[in-house]
Design a protein around this motif. Structure first.
Motif, PDB file in Angstrom:
ATOM      1  N   LYS A 261       0.790  -1.287   0.022  1.00  0.00           N
ATOM      2  CA  LYS A 261       0.023   0.047  -0.168  1.00  0.00           C
ATOM      3  C   LYS A 261       0.589   1.230   0.024  1.00  0.00           C
ATOM      4  N   LYS A 262       1.985   1.070   0.663  1.00  0.00           N
ATOM      5  CA  LYS A 262       3.040   2.361   0.809  1.00  0.00           C
ATOM      6  C   LYS A 262       3.413   2.511  -0.655  1.00  0.00           C
ATOM      7  N   MET A 263       3.859   1.629  -1.509  1.00  0.00           N
ATOM      8  CA  MET A 263       4.256   1.797  -2.920  1.00  0.00           C
ATOM      9  C   MET A 263       3.215   2.304  -3.701  1.00  0.00           C
ATOM     10  N   ILE A 264       1.815   1.775  -3.655  1.00  0.00           N
ATOM     11  CA  ILE A 264       0.973   2.360  -4.387  1.00  0.00           C
ATOM     12  C   ILE A 264       0.423   3.711  -4.245  1.00  0.00           C
ATOM     13  N   ASP A 265       0.503   4.079  -2.958  1.00  0.00           N
ATOM     14  CA  ASP A 265       0.085   5.501  -2.677  1.00  0.00           C
ATOM     15  C   ASP A 265       1.387   6.271  -2.967  1.00  0.00           C
ATOM     16  N   GLN A 266       2.483   5.975  -3.030  1.00  0.00           N
ATOM     17  CA  GLN A 266       3.731   6.776  -3.686  1.00  0.00           C
ATOM     18  C   GLN A 266       3.485   7.021  -5.175  1.00  0.00           C
ATOM     19  N   ARG A 267       3.393   5.882  -5.789  1.00  0.00           N
ATOM     20  CA  ARG A 267       3.059   6.039  -7.356  1.00  0.00           C
ATOM     21  C   ARG A 267       1.941   6.832  -7.521  1.00  0.00           C
ATOM     22  N   LEU A 268       0.788   6.739  -6.780  1.00  0.00           N
ATOM     23  CA  LEU A 268      -0.539   7.780  -7.064  1.00  0.00           C
ATOM     24  C   LEU A 268      -0.166   8.992  -6.811  1.00  0.00           C
ATOM     25  N   LYS A 269       0.618   9.365  -5.805  1.00  0.00           N
ATOM     26  CA  LYS A 269       0.963  10.835  -5.481  1.00  0.00           C
ATOM     27  C   LYS A 269       2.009  11.445  -6.660  1.00  0.00           C
ATOM     28  N   GLU A 270       2.750  10.666  -7.325  1.00  0.00           N
ATOM     29  CA  GLU A 270       3.650  10.784  -8.479  1.00  0.00           C
ATOM     30  C   GLU A 270       2.840  11.230  -9.591  1.00  0.00           C
ATOM     31  N   LEU A 271       1.773  10.321  -9.955  1.00  0.00           N
ATOM     32  CA  LEU A 271       0.910  10.386 -11.003  1.00  0.00           C
ATOM     33  C   LEU A 271       0.022  11.470 -10.831  1.00  0.00           C
ATOM     34  N   GLU A 272      -0.387  11.699  -9.812  1.00  0.00           N
ATOM     35  CA  GLU A 272      -1.288  13.112  -9.486  1.00  0.00           C
ATOM     36  C   GLU A 272      -0.473  14.311  -9.685  1.00  0.00           C
ATOM     37  N   GLY A 273       0.786  14.288  -9.183  1.00  0.00           N
ATOM     38  CA  GLY A 273       1.704  15.452  -9.376  1.00  0.00           C
ATOM     39  C   GLY A 273       2.016  15.617 -11.024  1.00  0.00           C
ATOM     40  N   LYS A 274       2.232  14.688 -11.725  1.00  0.00           N
ATOM     41  CA  LYS A 274       2.483  14.676 -12.997  1.00  0.00           C
ATOM     42  C   LYS A 274       1.202  14.935 -13.991  1.00  0.00           C
ATOM     43  N   GLY A 275       0.042  15.001 -13.238  1.00  0.00           N
ATOM     44  CA  GLY A 275      -1.267  15.418 -14.280  1.00  0.00           C
ATOM     45  C   GLY A 275      -1.861  14.160 -14.906  1.00  0.00           C
ATOM     46  N   MET A 276      -1.367  12.786 -14.266  1.00  0.00           N
ATOM     47  CA  MET A 276      -2.096  11.791 -15.125  1.00  0.00           C
ATOM     48  C   MET A 276      -3.151  11.112 -14.256  1.00  0.00           C
ATOM     49  N   VAL A 277      -3.389  11.575 -13.185  1.00  0.00           N
ATOM     50  CA  VAL A 277      -4.514  10.872 -12.256  1.00  0.00           C
ATOM     51  C   VAL A 277      -5.030  11.964 -11.335  1.00  0.00           C
ATOM     52  N   ILE A 278      -6.367  11.880 -11.217  1.00  0.00           N
ATOM     53  CA  ILE A 278      -7.247  12.883 -10.426  1.00  0.00           C
ATOM     54  C   ILE A 278      -7.450  12.067  -8.991  1.00  0.00           C
ATOM     55  N   ARG A 279      -7.154  12.650  -7.931  1.00  0.00           N
ATOM     56  CA  ARG A 279      -7.512  11.999  -6.483  1.00  0.00           C
ATOM     57  C   ARG A 279      -9.046  12.765  -6.114  1.00  0.00           C
ATOM     58  N   THR A 280      -9.980  11.867  -5.777  1.00  0.00           N
ATOM     59  CA  THR A 280     -11.301  12.368  -5.391  1.00  0.00           C
ATOM     60  C   THR A 280     -11.605  11.958  -3.841  1.00  0.00           C
ATOM     61  N   VAL A 281     -11.821  12.737  -3.009  1.00  0.00           N
ATOM     62  CA  VAL A 281     -12.320  12.391  -1.830  1.00  0.00           C
ATOM     63  C   VAL A 281     -13.804  12.196  -1.720  1.00  0.00           C
ATOM     64  N   LEU A 282     -14.482  11.164  -1.367  1.00  0.00           N
ATOM     65  CA  LEU A 282     -15.690  11.099  -1.222  1.00  0.00           C
ATOM     66  C   LEU A 282     -16.419  11.363  -0.128  1.00  0.00           C
ATOM     67  N   ASN A 283     -17.522  12.014  -0.032  1.00  0.00           N
ATOM     68  CA  ASN A 283     -18.310  12.252   1.018  1.00  0.00           C
ATOM     69  C   ASN A 283     -19.128  11.261   1.595  1.00  0.00           C
ATOM     70  N   GLU A 284     -18.385  10.094   2.059  1.00  0.00           N
ATOM     71  CA  GLU A 284     -19.053   9.147   2.566  1.00  0.00           C
ATOM     72  C   GLU A 284     -18.533   8.722   4.134  1.00  0.00           C
ATOM     73  N   ARG A 285     -18.996   7.989   4.853  1.00  0.00           N
ATOM     74  CA  ARG A 285     -18.579   7.518   5.787  1.00  0.00           C
ATOM     75  C   ARG A 285     -18.588   5.913   6.133  1.00  0.00           C
ATOM     76  N   PRO A 286     -17.050   5.514   5.968  1.00  0.00           N
ATOM     77  CA  PRO A 286     -15.933   6.281   6.106  1.00  0.00           C
ATOM     78  C   PRO A 286     -15.550   6.742   4.845  1.00  0.00           C
ATOM     79  N   ILE A 287     -14.717   7.995   5.098  1.00  0.00           N
ATOM     80  CA  ILE A 287     -14.399   8.798   3.813  1.00  0.00           C
ATOM     81  C   ILE A 287     -13.588   7.880   2.925  1.00  0.00           C
ATOM     82  N   ALA A 288     -13.852   7.658   1.806  1.00  0.00           N
ATOM     83  CA  ALA A 288     -13.141   7.122   1.069  1.00  0.00           C
ATOM     84  C   ALA A 288     -12.452   7.831  -0.304  1.00  0.00           C
ATOM     85  N   VAL A 289     -11.457   7.371  -0.786  1.00  0.00           N
ATOM     86  CA  VAL A 289     -10.773   8.103  -1.877  1.00  0.00           C
ATOM     87  C   VAL A 289     -10.751   7.227  -3.276  1.00  0.00           C
ATOM     88  N   THR A 290     -11.106   7.895  -4.183  1.00  0.00           N
ATOM     89  CA  THR A 290     -10.961   7.221  -5.674  1.00  0.00           C
ATOM     90  C   THR A 290     -10.058   7.846  -6.445  1.00  0.00           C
TER      91      THR A 290
END
Length: 120
Positions: free
Chosen positions: A63-92
């Motif tokens: 999960k640490k590796m996936i999180d790191q890669r997702l942050k890199e991809l988001e920073g490069k403009g390849m992926v969008i991170r969305t926080v959902l308004n649900e309980r518990p809060i989830a991220v897509t």
């Protein structure tokens, strides 16, 4: 024009149009060639995916590796991170248009890998 090597009449070699670092192929590989990066992009191809579902799809990645890669991809403009308004809060995560533009290349790599029975 691609790089080439010319030899003169005295045997001296000269590079014509050398590939200066980083060349276009190297730039592309640096962007999508990192460990798990291509797989993450490929698994986001159809729809937004929750983090834990993505982690399940990528069974061998931490999960640490996936999180790191997702942050890199988001920073490069390849992926969008969305926080959902649900309980518990989830991220897509979902691909941007730029991220989706790499899918045809990744599909070709997948087919090439499978057709040549490449091993890890």
């Amino acid at each position: 024009m691609e790089s080439s090597v010319k030899t003169d009449s005295k045997g001296k070699k000269t590079v014509i149009k050398p590939c200066l670092e980083p060349c276009a192929i190297e730039k592309g590989m640096r962007l999508i060639g990192g460990k798990w990066t291509g797989s993450i992009l490929y698994h986001l191809k159809d729809e937004p995916v929750r983090f834990n579902d993505l982690a399940r799809m990528l069974g061998g990645a931490s999960k640490k590796m996936i999180d790191q890669r997702l942050k890199e991809l988001e920073g490069k403009g390849m992926v969008i991170r969305t926080v959902l308004n649900e309980r518990p809060i989830a991220v897509t995560y979902q691909l941007t248009e730029f991220g989706a533009s790499a899918l045809s290349i990744l599909e070709q790599v997948r087919v090439w890998s499978e057709s040549n029975q490449l091993e890890a």
